[in-house]
Design a protein around this motif. Structure first.
Motif, PDB file in Angstrom:
ATOM      1  N   CYS A 446       0.833  -1.218   0.000  1.00  0.00           N
ATOM      2  CA  CYS A 446       0.000   0.000   0.000  1.00  0.00           C
ATOM      3  C   CYS A 446       0.862   1.259   0.000  1.00  0.00           C
ATOM      4  N   GLU A 447       2.075   1.140   0.555  1.00  0.00           N
ATOM      5  CA  GLU A 447       2.955   2.311   0.526  1.00  0.00           C
ATOM      6  C   GLU A 447       3.488   2.550  -0.875  1.00  0.00           C
ATOM      7  N   SER A 448       3.684   1.468  -1.637  1.00  0.00           N
ATOM      8  CA  SER A 448       4.228   1.666  -2.986  1.00  0.00           C
ATOM      9  C   SER A 448       3.156   2.118  -3.967  1.00  0.00           C
ATOM     10  N   ASN A 449       1.894   1.813  -3.685  1.00  0.00           N
ATOM     11  CA  ASN A 449       0.866   2.268  -4.649  1.00  0.00           C
ATOM     12  C   ASN A 449      -0.039   3.362  -4.073  1.00  0.00           C
ATOM     13  N   SER A 450       0.384   3.910  -2.930  1.00  0.00           N
ATOM     14  CA  SER A 450      -0.317   5.047  -2.307  1.00  0.00           C
ATOM     15  C   SER A 450      -1.686   4.719  -1.719  1.00  0.00           C
ATOM     16  N   LEU A 451      -2.067   3.432  -1.702  1.00  0.00           N
ATOM     17  CA  LEU A 451      -3.332   3.076  -1.037  1.00  0.00           C
ATOM     18  C   LEU A 451      -3.252   3.352   0.458  1.00  0.00           C
ATOM     19  N   ILE A 452      -2.023   3.496   0.968  1.00  0.00           N
ATOM     20  CA  ILE A 452      -1.846   3.751   2.396  1.00  0.00           C
ATOM     21  C   ILE A 452      -2.517   5.069   2.800  1.00  0.00           C
ATOM     22  N   ILE A 453      -2.711   5.953   1.832  1.00  0.00           N
ATOM     23  CA  ILE A 453      -3.304   7.249   2.187  1.00  0.00           C
ATOM     24  C   ILE A 453      -4.762   7.084   2.633  1.00  0.00           C
ATOM     25  N   PRO A 454      -5.639   6.493   1.799  1.00  0.00           N
ATOM     26  CA  PRO A 454      -7.010   6.299   2.308  1.00  0.00           C
ATOM     27  C   PRO A 454      -7.057   5.368   3.522  1.00  0.00           C
ATOM     28  N   ILE A 455      -6.182   4.345   3.539  1.00  0.00           N
ATOM     29  CA  ILE A 455      -6.216   3.401   4.666  1.00  0.00           C
ATOM     30  C   ILE A 455      -5.802   4.114   5.957  1.00  0.00           C
ATOM     31  N   GLY A 456      -4.702   4.866   5.877  1.00  0.00           N
ATOM     32  CA  GLY A 456      -4.191   5.576   7.059  1.00  0.00           C
ATOM     33  C   GLY A 456      -5.220   6.562   7.599  1.00  0.00           C
TER      34      GLY A 456
END
Ligand code: C2E
Ligand code: MG
Ligand code: MG
Length: 643
Positions: A446-456
């Motif tokens: 998720c950090e490499s595809n930026s999904l971490i933003i909505p998840i975080g």
């Protein structure tokens, strides 16, 4: 210098002896004109006529050379051909449309006589000079009877201008016929422009333009190396025309490690200089037969042909790696670079260029995943793993849309009293088939595809809402720690986003603590430090997570508004057997206390670890010894059991 002055001795000849194609020129013309005619017609002599059109002598190359030897170098140059204009016009007058055509030149001197049959009957030196024709030349080509009548008709009816290009003895003339009124007479003017030079220039320009376009299509603009198109063409050729049977072909996909950071920190101009230098170094190392292509920002592809086995390509890679040992200077800045290489071999790893390039790329990703400064040969398991990763990414996108993420809570305690002082929010993925998935499996993706933003943001929102509720119910007094990823923290609006969530959930910001890892913070200390100050001003606390695993600059640590250091669990695990781990834990606690930070140790599983930490002055702890991370329901039960 006039020609009449140059010729002293005049051998009188009968005009009749002048052959029809002999070149004649009036002797009141400048020497330069004679030089040009001689050069143009590749003749060594010219006959001169006087004002009565009588033979006045013969000018030879020897005469000219003799004269030139008396001149200075500069003067000699002045009579060279180059100084004469190459386009000249001559104005001619048409006298009698139906009978004989006499054309008048400049100053109305007769220059060409055309017969009815459109053949030149007579011409003078001026015409010869201007038209570059002899008496037999088809200058009248454009003036055939038919064409002439056609022109006459046009002019009779509407007047106007006609253009035509004619080629005479390799020279090209632009002929323009124009009807004008002169002294009350209707006359036609004929203009002739020698456009040979222009046409030649035009052709050259077109050719050079074509060559430029061809070049741009196949070469990279920055480095002038072949681009992907040319690389693929060379690769196709290498596959279909092996030099020897059983030869292998290798595709090396090379990337500069952390190149993105160079562009981001120093700008694209510096990034380009770095790429250029790397390209030069690579070019020098490779053989002339190898193709070095640049196919993207810092992406190079090398095509090696005629290899006996994979080991041959490994040797080249080792040579390439040594290139990066030296410091590289660009714009006065020193760079210590490294590169990662992925290799695919023909025919083992792909039967065509598409498959080979794809597999070299997969191998490159593996080399990078393993930490960079590394090379990796493609293997078929890699594509299986990649396939799995692609599937996982697809599932994760779906999971974000379907809100499949949950927050678990792990208690944090005061080591001396064992009292609950807070909790860390830890994300879990509740997959419909796989069940509960640990963040270790998906956070890095998720950090490499930026999904971490909505998840975080979801985790922060859920955790704040939940803690606010427990507080209202009187179940919970402590803080809630929430992990913030580097990807989130580098966003320019991160502070506003956090503030919006805190405002919306109405949690008192003093009860929120953000965990940021040491390596993230040190990645951009100036910008991130400023963000920490803003968060701090809102009352939010900051903890450095996984402390001891990255590189910290102590001077930054001192300047940052940090509240807490979290000793990484890998060191805690070493207690009580690993002396080094214990020494590090001891040093970190001492430093943290000295700098006035609170200290928490994570991953405490055993009593003796807790005791060791407590004795060294570590204030807080978190770990399975106290509790595993719990679902919201379980944590609520845990809280209720405390009251
Ligand atoms: P972390 O922030 O260092 O979290 C601590 C990890 O240690 C958690 O793993 C926790 O379950 C585990 N742990 C706690 N006590 C013990 C113990 O006594 N023994 C052992 N062996 N492990 C213990 P978890 O939940 O699997 O999370 C792993 C990492 O994933 C976290 O490390 C954090 O870096 C990341 N993570 C978790 N949730 C989030 C999140 O919401 N956002 C972001 N950006 N990262 C998260
Ligand atoms: Mg954490
Ligand atoms: Mg940690």
């Amino acid at each position: 210098m006039l020609l009449s002055e140059l010729i002293s001795e005049t051998k009188h000849l009968d005009l009749e002896t002048i052959t029809p194609d002999a070149i004649t020129i009036h002797n009141n013309r400048p020497l330069e004109m004679a030089v040009e005619i001689m050069k143009d017609h590749k003749v060594n002599q010219i006959m001169l006529l006087d004002e009565n059109e009588q033979y006045a002598g013969t000018l030879t190359k020897t005469d000219i050379n003799r004269y030139c030897s008396t001149l200075s170098e500069k003067e000699q140059l002045e009579i060279s051909y180059e100084n004469l204009p190459s386009c000249r016009a001559i104005e001619a007058k048409f006298r009698d449309a139906k009978a004989t055509y006499n054309m008048l030149g400049i100053a109305f001197c007769e220059i060409i006589t055309l017969g009815n049959e459109q053949i030149i009957r007579w011409l003078n030196a001026e015409a010869m000079f201007t038209f570059g024709v002899s008496i037999d030349d088809p200058i009248s080509k454009m003036l055939t009877q038919e064409r002439w009548e056609h022109l006459m008709n046009i002019f009779d009816m509407q007047g106007g201008v006609e253009h035509e290009r004619i080629e005479v003895r390799g020279r090209i003339y632009e002929v323009t016929l124009m009807e004008v009124e002169l002294l009350g007479q209707r006359i036609l003017k004929l203009f002739l422009y020698d456009v040979s030079e222009l046409v030649r220039l035009g052709d050259e320009l077109r050719l050079s333009l074509e060559r430029t376009i061809e070049h741009i299509a196949h070469y990279d603009v920055l480095t002038d190396l072949p681009n992907r198109l040319l690389l693929v063409a060379n690769l196709d050729h290498a596959i279909s025309h092996p030099k020897r049977q059983n030869d292998k072909v290798a595709i090396l996909n090379l990337n500069i490690d952390h190149f993105k950071d160079i562009n981001e920190s120093y700008g694209y101009a510096v990034g380009d200089k770095v790429v250029l230098q790397v390209a030069k170094k690579l070019g020098k190392t490779l053989g002339r037969e190898d193709t070095l292509a640049r196919v993207g920002g810092d992406e190079f592809i090398i095509l090696l042909e005629g290899l006996e086995d994979a080991l041959d390509s490994e040797e080249v890679i080792k040579k390439i790696q040594t290139l990066f040992y030296d410091v590289l200077m660009a714009e006065g800045i020193e760079f210590k670079l490294s590169a990662s290489v992925g290799i695919a071999l023909y025919p083992d790893d792909g039967k065509n260029s598409e498959a080979l390039l794809k597999n070299a790329d997969i191998a490159l990703r593996r080399a990078k995943d393993e930490g960079g400064n590394n090379y990796c040969f493609f293997s078929s398991e890699m594509s299986v793993q990649l396939f799995e990763r692609v599937l996982l990414e697809r599932e994760l996108r779906r999971a974000v849309d379907e809100s499949e993420f949950l927050v678990y809570y792990q208690p944090q305690v005061e080591l001396i009293s064992g009292k609950l002082i807070g909790a860390e929010a830890l994300v879990r993925w509740k997959h419909p088939v796989m069940g509960l998935v640990s963040p270790d499996v998906f956070i890095h993706i998720c950090e490499s595809n930026s999904l971490i933003i909505p998840i975080g943001e979801r985790v922060l929102m859920d955790a704040c809402t939940q803690v606010k509720l427990w507080k209202e119910q009187g179940l919970y007094r402590g803080r809630i720690s929430v992990n913030v990823s580097g990807k989130q923290f580098e966003r320019p609006d991160v502070v506003q986003t956090i503030k919006a969530i805190v405002d919306e959930t109405k949690l008192d910001p003093r009860y929120l603590e953000l965990e940021i890892t040491e390596s993230v913070l040190m990645g951009n200390p100036t910008e991130f430090g400023a963000k920490l100050i803003e968060l701090k001003a809102m009352g939010i606390e900051v903890a450095i997570d996984d402390f001891g695993t990255g590189y910290s600059s102590l001077s930054y640590l001192k300047q940052f508004p940090i509240d807490k250091l979290k000793i990484d669990q890998s060191f805690v695990m070493g207690i009580p057997n690993n002396e080094q781990d214990m020494a590090i834990v001891k040093a970190v606690i001492a430093m943290s206390n000295a700098l006035g930070f609170r200290t928490i140790a994570e991953g405490i599983e055993k009593e003796e670890q807790a005791l060791f930490l407590k004795n060294l002055g570590c204030e807080q702890g978190q770990g399975y010894l106290y509790s595993r991370p719990l679902s919201a329901e379980k944590f609520e039960e845990f809280l209720k059991a405390l009251v």
